[in-house]
Write a protein that holds these residues in place. Structure first.
Motif, PDB file in Angstrom:
ATOM      1  N   UNK A 185     -14.732  -2.582  32.457  1.00 27.37           N
ATOM      2  CA  UNK A 185     -13.693  -2.967  31.497  1.00 27.37           C
ATOM      3  C   UNK A 185     -13.198  -1.737  30.760  1.00 27.37           C
ATOM      4  N   UNK A 186     -11.898  -1.694  30.561  1.00 26.28           N
ATOM      5  CA  UNK A 186     -11.283  -0.633  29.761  1.00 26.28           C
ATOM      6  C   UNK A 186     -10.460  -1.272  28.660  1.00 26.28           C
ATOM      7  N   UNK A 187     -10.712  -0.849  27.425  1.00 28.95           N
ATOM      8  CA  UNK A 187      -9.936  -1.312  26.281  1.00 28.95           C
ATOM      9  C   UNK A 187      -8.932  -0.224  25.904  1.00 28.95           C
ATOM     10  N   UNK A 188      -7.679  -0.626  25.736  1.00 30.44           N
ATOM     11  CA  UNK A 188      -6.611   0.329  25.428  1.00 30.44           C
ATOM     12  C   UNK A 188      -5.845  -0.145  24.200  1.00 30.44           C
ATOM     13  N   UNK A 189      -6.320   0.267  23.029  1.00 28.00           N
ATOM     14  CA  UNK A 189      -5.701  -0.127  21.762  1.00 28.00           C
ATOM     15  C   UNK A 189      -4.773   0.985  21.283  1.00 28.00           C
ATOM     16  N   UNK A 190      -3.566   0.979  21.845  1.00 27.78           N
ATOM     17  CA  UNK A 190      -2.531   1.945  21.473  1.00 27.78           C
ATOM     18  C   UNK A 190      -1.196   1.205  21.551  1.00 27.78           C
ATOM     19  N   UNK A 191      -0.940   0.292  20.612  1.00 27.12           N
ATOM     20  CA  UNK A 191       0.137  -0.698  20.737  1.00 27.12           C
ATOM     21  C   UNK A 191       1.544  -0.155  20.970  1.00 27.12           C
ATOM     22  N   UNK A 192       1.847   1.023  20.425  1.00 24.71           N
ATOM     23  CA  UNK A 192       3.215   1.527  20.534  1.00 24.71           C
ATOM     24  C   UNK A 192       3.447   2.401  21.772  1.00 24.71           C
ATOM     25  N   UNK A 193       2.377   2.860  22.431  1.00 26.49           N
ATOM     26  CA  UNK A 193       2.544   3.800  23.532  1.00 26.49           C
ATOM     27  C   UNK A 193       1.807   3.394  24.809  1.00 26.49           C
ATOM     28  N   UNK A 194       1.135   2.269  24.809  1.00 30.10           N
ATOM     29  CA  UNK A 194       0.221   1.939  25.898  1.00 30.10           C
ATOM     30  C   UNK A 194       0.894   1.878  27.274  1.00 30.10           C
ATOM     31  N   UNK A 195       2.177   1.500  27.330  1.00 31.05           N
ATOM     32  CA  UNK A 195       2.842   1.356  28.621  1.00 31.05           C
ATOM     33  C   UNK A 195       2.871   2.644  29.435  1.00 31.05           C
ATOM     34  N   UNK A 196       2.984   3.781  28.752  1.00 34.90           N
ATOM     35  CA  UNK A 196       3.069   5.036  29.505  1.00 34.90           C
ATOM     36  C   UNK A 196       1.723   5.468  30.101  1.00 34.90           C
ATOM     37  N   UNK A 197       0.662   4.777  29.737  1.00 34.83           N
ATOM     38  CA  UNK A 197      -0.668   5.113  30.252  1.00 34.83           C
ATOM     39  C   UNK A 197      -1.209   4.087  31.252  1.00 34.83           C
ATOM     40  N   UNK A 198      -0.463   3.025  31.526  1.00 35.40           N
ATOM     41  CA  UNK A 198      -0.996   1.913  32.308  1.00 35.40           C
ATOM     42  C   UNK A 198      -1.521   2.318  33.686  1.00 35.40           C
TER      43      UNK A 198
END
Length: 258
Positions: A185-198
């Motif tokens: 599991x990976x948690x990615x809590x970066x609400x404004x920029x998360x799309x560029x890291x998907x």
């Protein structure tokens, strides 16, 4: 008969809520011409342990740092606050802290399993990582913000009897220093920029990528998550959503979103 503690909105017009982080208060008044001296006096009347009061103007930058104005009390920004039985060292001028996410962090403990390998990809001061490590024996906490990672390191020493070991890694999440499918599991809590890291996040995820994103209700329809939960209301039309993505699906393509 015990006297009733007054609510802040009863003492100062234009302010209805605020966050208490350790011995520091952060608030965002609705009125610009607020009486700051009266506001500080009211807060300290209600909460005698408070040592500093800040107004938050905005959150900006890659590290999501809050722009703060000290309006009363001591000129301090580092404190210790407790959440779900864990103690966190934080400096509100150097990391993003939102105490309203305590319930969300508690859910992380319910989601992870002891045998799972977990990555908190944008760990900040370690809110998700430390909650995950109360269950999982393999947690890595990573971030670009070296100062946030140092706060997490301090927090680990305060919670040794409650959590398992956490490995701390500094990196730029555009190029994660892990092999493919390294984590369950990976948690990615970066609400404004998360799309560029998907794409990169999914590369290192074996089973489930869990993202937090700031979006409208319609905006999340373009993201290939199999489940969405609304976590917080940000404004009238914007919300923080939590999405679950199955990265073990070979047909999943995120190229158009990054």
């Amino acid at each position: 008969m015990k006297s009733k503690t007054p609510k802040l909105r009863e003492l100062v017009d234009g302010v209805s809520s605020y966050y208490i982080i350790g011995n520091i208060v952060i608030l965002s008044p609705k009125k610009r011409d607020i009486d700051k001296e009266k506001l500080v006096k009211a807060i300290m009347q209600i909460n005698p342990r408070v040592k500093a009061v800040y107004i938050k103007r905005k959150v900006s930058g890659e590290l999501r740092i809050s722009e703060l104005e000290l309006i009363g009390g001591e000129d301090i920004s580092k404190t210790i606050f407790k959440e779900n039985g864990l103690s966190f060292v934080v400096d509100i001028k150097k990391v993003y802290v939102n105490p309203s996410l305590g319930g969300e962090h508690n859910k992380v403990e319910e989601e992870v399993k002891e045998s799972e390998k977990i990555l908190d990809a944008f760990c900040g001061y370690g809110g998700i990582a430390m909650h995950a490590s109360t269950v999982s024996k393999y947690v890595i906490a990573g971030d670009l913000n070296i100062e946030g990672l140092e706060m997490l390191r301090e927090s680990l020493s305060l919670n040794r009897k409650k959590i398992h070991l956490i490995d701390i890694v500094q990196y730029d999440a555009h190029n994660l220093p892990f092999r493919e499918k390294s984590f369950d599991k990976v948690y990615a809590d970066n609400p404004t920029m998360v799309l560029e890291f998907l794409n990169e996040l999914c590369r290192v995820t074996r089973e489930e990528l869990i993202i937090y994103i700031l979006s409208t209700k319609g905006g999340i329809s373009k993201i290939p998550a199999y489940k969405w939960l609304r976590v917080n209301d940000y404004s009238k039309d914007l919300f923080i959503f939590k999405g679950y993505i199955r990265c073990n699906n070979k047909n999943l393509s995120l190229t158009s979103l990054s």
